[in-house]
Scaffold this motif. Structure first.
Motif, PDB file in Angstrom:
ATOM      1  N   ARG A  12      33.456 -12.214   7.791  1.00 51.35           N
ATOM      2  CA  ARG A  12      32.289 -11.322   7.793  1.00 51.35           C
ATOM      3  C   ARG A  12      31.020 -12.013   7.281  1.00 51.35           C
ATOM      4  O   ARG A  12      30.105 -11.365   6.794  1.00 51.35           O
ATOM      5  N   SER A 114      30.264  -5.323   4.561  1.00 51.68           N
ATOM      6  CA  SER A 114      30.806  -5.453   5.908  1.00 51.68           C
ATOM      7  C   SER A 114      32.326  -5.321   5.909  1.00 51.68           C
ATOM      8  O   SER A 114      32.915  -4.705   6.801  1.00 51.68           O
ATOM      9  N   VAL A 115      32.990  -5.898   4.903  1.00 45.30           N
ATOM     10  CA  VAL A 115      34.443  -5.806   4.803  1.00 45.30           C
ATOM     11  C   VAL A 115      34.869  -4.363   4.573  1.00 45.30           C
ATOM     12  O   VAL A 115      35.849  -3.882   5.154  1.00 45.30           O
ATOM     13  N   LYS A 117      33.298  -1.675   5.544  1.00 47.62           N
ATOM     14  CA  LYS A 117      33.151  -0.975   6.822  1.00 47.62           C
ATOM     15  C   LYS A 117      34.302  -1.325   7.760  1.00 47.62           C
ATOM     16  O   LYS A 117      34.802  -0.472   8.489  1.00 47.62           O
ATOM     17  N   LYS A 118      34.708  -2.593   7.736  1.00 46.02           N
ATOM     18  CA  LYS A 118      35.799  -3.035   8.598  1.00 46.02           C
ATOM     19  C   LYS A 118      37.096  -2.308   8.229  1.00 46.02           C
ATOM     20  O   LYS A 118      37.861  -1.888   9.098  1.00 46.02           O
ATOM     21  N   ASN A 119      37.339  -2.161   6.925  1.00 43.24           N
ATOM     22  CA  ASN A 119      38.537  -1.458   6.480  1.00 43.24           C
ATOM     23  C   ASN A 119      38.505   0.022   6.852  1.00 43.24           C
ATOM     24  O   ASN A 119      39.541   0.636   7.074  1.00 43.24           O
ATOM     25  N   PHE A 123      39.522  -2.256  14.793  1.00 39.95           N
ATOM     26  CA  PHE A 123      39.568  -3.709  14.854  1.00 39.95           C
ATOM     27  C   PHE A 123      38.434  -4.314  15.678  1.00 39.95           C
ATOM     28  O   PHE A 123      38.483  -5.468  16.038  1.00 39.95           O
ATOM     29  N   ARG A 124      37.406  -3.519  15.977  1.00 40.53           N
ATOM     30  CA  ARG A 124      36.309  -4.052  16.768  1.00 40.53           C
ATOM     31  C   ARG A 124      35.371  -4.906  15.931  1.00 40.53           C
ATOM     32  O   ARG A 124      35.299  -4.759  14.712  1.00 40.53           O
ATOM     33  N   LYS A 125      34.619  -5.774  16.607  1.00 38.09           N
ATOM     34  CA  LYS A 125      33.671  -6.624  15.897  1.00 38.09           C
ATOM     35  C   LYS A 125      32.593  -5.787  15.222  1.00 38.09           C
ATOM     36  O   LYS A 125      32.180  -6.052  14.117  1.00 38.09           O
ATOM     37  N   SER A 127      31.917  -2.776  13.372  1.00 37.50           N
ATOM     38  CA  SER A 127      32.733  -1.794  12.674  1.00 37.50           C
ATOM     39  C   SER A 127      32.196  -0.390  12.847  1.00 37.50           C
ATOM     40  O   SER A 127      31.007  -0.152  12.826  1.00 37.50           O
ATOM     41  N   TRP A 184      42.127  -5.163   5.490  1.00 38.08           N
ATOM     42  CA  TRP A 184      41.755  -6.150   6.493  1.00 38.08           C
ATOM     43  C   TRP A 184      41.412  -7.472   5.821  1.00 38.08           C
ATOM     44  O   TRP A 184      40.881  -7.512   4.719  1.00 38.08           O
TER      45      TRP A 184
END
Length: 266
Positions: A12, A114-115, A117-119, A123-125, A127, A184
């Protein structure tokens, strides 16, 4: 002689943004993105605090030969970006002794955000919380991911079958059927001792160990890496043009241009 360029940085941090920009449109370039299935063949370190096996010449020779099988014959510049390779710099130096390293870094607070949001998303780029995405759209996206894997790497299917449980869980997560509390990103060898940390603290620890690992390996191997500040690429036009010129020389393409938009500034 074929040139190998490895994009290194904490997850990220903008590594995909830089790598995909370098890829360009030339058939002389090839971008290998997140080829985890390939690296997992060799039982390499992908834990945040676990020593690697880079001194094993049999492994590094095998990596070099098999890696080149993934590359089209006419390709002169290979650009590789796999997040876990931030912990494998020692091995990459031995397997690809004349390679170029581009180190991308970003403000820790932005990485942690960013991490998180990813969690919270899929799994998209880009988030996004996936609660309100229709099931049919999720299934469609799952097939797109599978097709993309197959096109990028003709060995992907067989590599993925070596770890079917992991990919099944990812597939279920994409379509919203896996409610696992898995987090993630790279894992720690002592995962049970840190998994209960608040998400932000866990993400910061990931960032800190990733950055420290990369910089220590660069220093240990006396690597003259190319330093790229993601935040300045986004906010400083003069710096961005300077990096574009520098990277253009590295890959032999004078048309390198970062496409910065509002999403990157968030």
């Amino acid at each position: 002689m074929r040139k190998y360029i490895f994009i290194i940085g904490a997850a990220r941090s903008g590594t995909h943004f830089v790598a995909s920009t370098l890829n360009g449109k030339s058939n002389k370039h090839q971008y290998l993105a997140e080829i985890n299935e390939f690296w997992h063949q060799f039982d390499l370190n992908d834990k945040l605090d676990f020593p690697d096996n880079s001194d094993n010449k049999n492994i590094t020779d095998k990596i070099y030969k098999k890696f080149n099988r993934l590359v089209k014959e006419e390709v002169e510049v290979v650009i590789e970006k796999t997040a876990s390779n931030v912990f494998r710099v020692d091995m990459l130096c031995k397997a690809f002794p004349n390679s170029t390293f581009i180190y991308v870094h970003r403000n820790s607070d932005a990485v942690v955000e960013s991490v998180v949001k990813k969690n919270q998303g899929d799994f998209r780029k880009i988030s996004k919380v996936s609660r309100d995405i229709k099931f049919v759209e999720k299934v469609k996206f799952l097939f797109q991911r599978l097709i993309s894997k197959a096109k990028n790497n003709k060995y992907s299917f067989f590599m993925m079958m070596k770890d079917p449980i992991t990919y099944l869980r990812k597939a279920l997560s994409i379509v919203g059927l896996n409610k696992s509390s898995d987090r993630w990103g790279p894992r720690f060898s002592m995962e049970n001792e840190v998994i209960n940390l608040p998400l932000k603290d866990y993400a910061y620890l990931q960032w800190e160990v990733s950055v420290t690992s990369a910089l220590n390996s660069f220093d240990k191997n006396n690597i003259d890496y190319i330093d790229v500040d993601f935040d300045l690429i986004i906010t400083d036009g003069d710096y961005r043009r300077k990096i574009e010129r520098m990277l253009g020389i590295v890959i032999g393409d004078s048309n390198i241009e970062f496409k910065v938009d509002k999403r990157h500034a968030k």
